[in-house]
Design a protein around this motif. Structure first.
Motif, PDB file in Angstrom:
ATOM      1  N   MET A   8       0.839  -1.202   0.000  1.00  0.00           N
ATOM      2  CA  MET A   8       0.000   0.000   0.000  1.00  0.00           C
ATOM      3  C   MET A   8       0.872   1.249   0.000  1.00  0.00           C
ATOM      4  N   VAL A  11       2.284   1.849  -3.431  1.00  0.00           N
ATOM      5  CA  VAL A  11       1.320   2.438  -4.360  1.00  0.00           C
ATOM      6  C   VAL A  11       1.078   3.900  -4.021  1.00  0.00           C
ATOM      7  N   CYS A  33      -6.979  13.695  -4.000  1.00  0.00           N
ATOM      8  CA  CYS A  33      -8.152  12.868  -3.723  1.00  0.00           C
ATOM      9  C   CYS A  33      -7.730  11.422  -3.546  1.00  0.00           C
ATOM     10  N   SER A  34      -6.785  10.999  -4.405  1.00  0.00           N
ATOM     11  CA  SER A  34      -6.304   9.625  -4.306  1.00  0.00           C
ATOM     12  C   SER A  34      -5.530   9.413  -3.002  1.00  0.00           C
ATOM     13  N   THR A  37      -7.981   9.030   0.059  1.00  0.00           N
ATOM     14  CA  THR A  37      -8.632   7.727   0.207  1.00  0.00           C
ATOM     15  C   THR A  37      -7.636   6.661   0.636  1.00  0.00           C
ATOM     16  N   LYS A  38      -6.459   6.653  -0.013  1.00  0.00           N
ATOM     17  CA  LYS A  38      -5.502   5.577   0.266  1.00  0.00           C
ATOM     18  C   LYS A  38      -5.011   5.642   1.703  1.00  0.00           C
ATOM     19  N   ILE A  41      -7.686   4.351   4.084  1.00  0.00           N
ATOM     20  CA  ILE A  41      -7.805   2.888   4.067  1.00  0.00           C
ATOM     21  C   ILE A  41      -6.642   2.267   4.833  1.00  0.00           C
ATOM     22  N   MET A  42      -5.434   2.863   4.689  1.00  0.00           N
ATOM     23  CA  MET A  42      -4.293   2.328   5.450  1.00  0.00           C
ATOM     24  C   MET A  42      -4.518   2.474   6.943  1.00  0.00           C
TER      25      MET A  42
END
Lengths: 83, 124, 92
Positions: A8, A11, A33-34, A37-38, A41-42
């Motif tokens: 993760m 990425v 924005c990316s 979110t990432k 989630i992490m």
């Protein structure tokens, strides 16, 4: 699970690089924005692995509030372009 | 009073709080009744159709994602789609949600004369 | 079995993430990148969350809330970004 987190992170480097490199403001917004979110989630993954409820709540809050802030920013940028 | 609307709000409240104690039920009912109510012309059938669309769109979104991964979609186009007449704002919002949720299509604009501008990617 | 399903879902999500994020580096239009980002950030993250849900069912209410807010907020953010970026281009 540690391997998952490592992947993760790898990425996550892509949108961070794009956000630092790109000059166009909308491409930057996409990258931010990316990233938002990432990272949330992490945070969720870490919270569930450590079974720490408080970190998880923070993750969910960032998931919803961070996106709302980006939406407001997008509207302000559109208004500025119209001026 | 629109009972369906109240039921939907109560469901969201219980999903948000995940707590079925008596105190929470009373607070939820109070919040649901205090929130402003707008009269609409949506029938039960309209709501059921939209909810069905949402349930269908989840597997459809994954199928479209896999299609995009295995067959490169590099062409773009903008099309117009007609809105069904007499829709209340909540249903229009859910329509936009369903179209944008599937990865091949994104709603660009909702026009007052009753069209959505939809941006989609295609195979060449 | 449970482990297998959960790790499959999480790896699927990671593949979606990687595939959808790589186009950010290219020189396509904002809208095209938005399509691939909706694959990675909405669908990929949902797959990861469902994988976690299978693996750790005790935290179901937190993960369920995360799933719902992912689906709704990311989709609406995609719509808002598409709408705003086009409005800017038309006038600029």
């Amino acid at each position: 699970m540690t391997v998952v987190l490592m992947l993760m992170l790898a990425v996550l480097l892509i949108p961070i690089y794009v956000g630092a490199r790109d000059q166009d403001v909308w491409q930057r917004m996409l990258a931010f924005c990316s990233i938002a979110t990432k990272t949330s989630i992490m945070i969720l993954v870490i919270a569930v692995i450590r079974s720490d409820w408080a970190i998880g709540v923070v993750g969910v809050l960032i998931l919803s509030l961070g996106n709302a802030a980006l939406m407001l920013l997008a509207h302000i940028l559109r208004r500025l372009n119209e001026l | 009073m629109n009972y369906l609307n109240l039921l939907l709000r109560l469901l969201i409240w219980f999903l948000l709080t995940a707590d079925l104690s008596l105190a929470n039920i009373v607070i939820g009912l109070a919040v649901v009744l205090v929130l402003p109510n707008r009269k609409g012309r949506a029938t039960l059938g309209d709501w059921l159709r939209v909810i069905g669309n949402i349930l269908i769109s989840i597997p459809l979104a994954y199928v479209e994602a896999l299609e995009m991964i295995f067959f490169p979609h590099s062409a773009e186009e903008v099309t117009l789609e007609r809105v069904r007449v007499n829709r209340i704002p909540a249903l229009i919002f859910l329509d936009i949600f369903v179209i944008t949720f599937t990865p091949k299509t994104i709603v660009l604009n909702y026009r007052d004369d009753g069209y959505y501008e939809v941006h989609r990617v295609k195979r060449q | 079995m449970k482990e297998f399903i959960s790790y499959t879902l999480i790896s699927l999500g990671l593949v979606f993430w990687l595939w959808g994020t790589l186009p950010l580096l290219g020189k396509r239009s904002v809208l095209f990148k938005l399509h691939s980002l909706s694959v990675s950030d909405t669908l990929g993250s949902m797959a990861i969350t469902v994988g976690l849900l299978v693996h750790f069912p005790a935290d179901w209410s937190l993960l369920f809330l995360a799933l719902i807010s992912l689906a709704i907020w990311n989709t609406i953010l995609g719509y808002v970004l598409a709408f705003c970026s086009r409005g800017g281009q038309k006038d600029g």
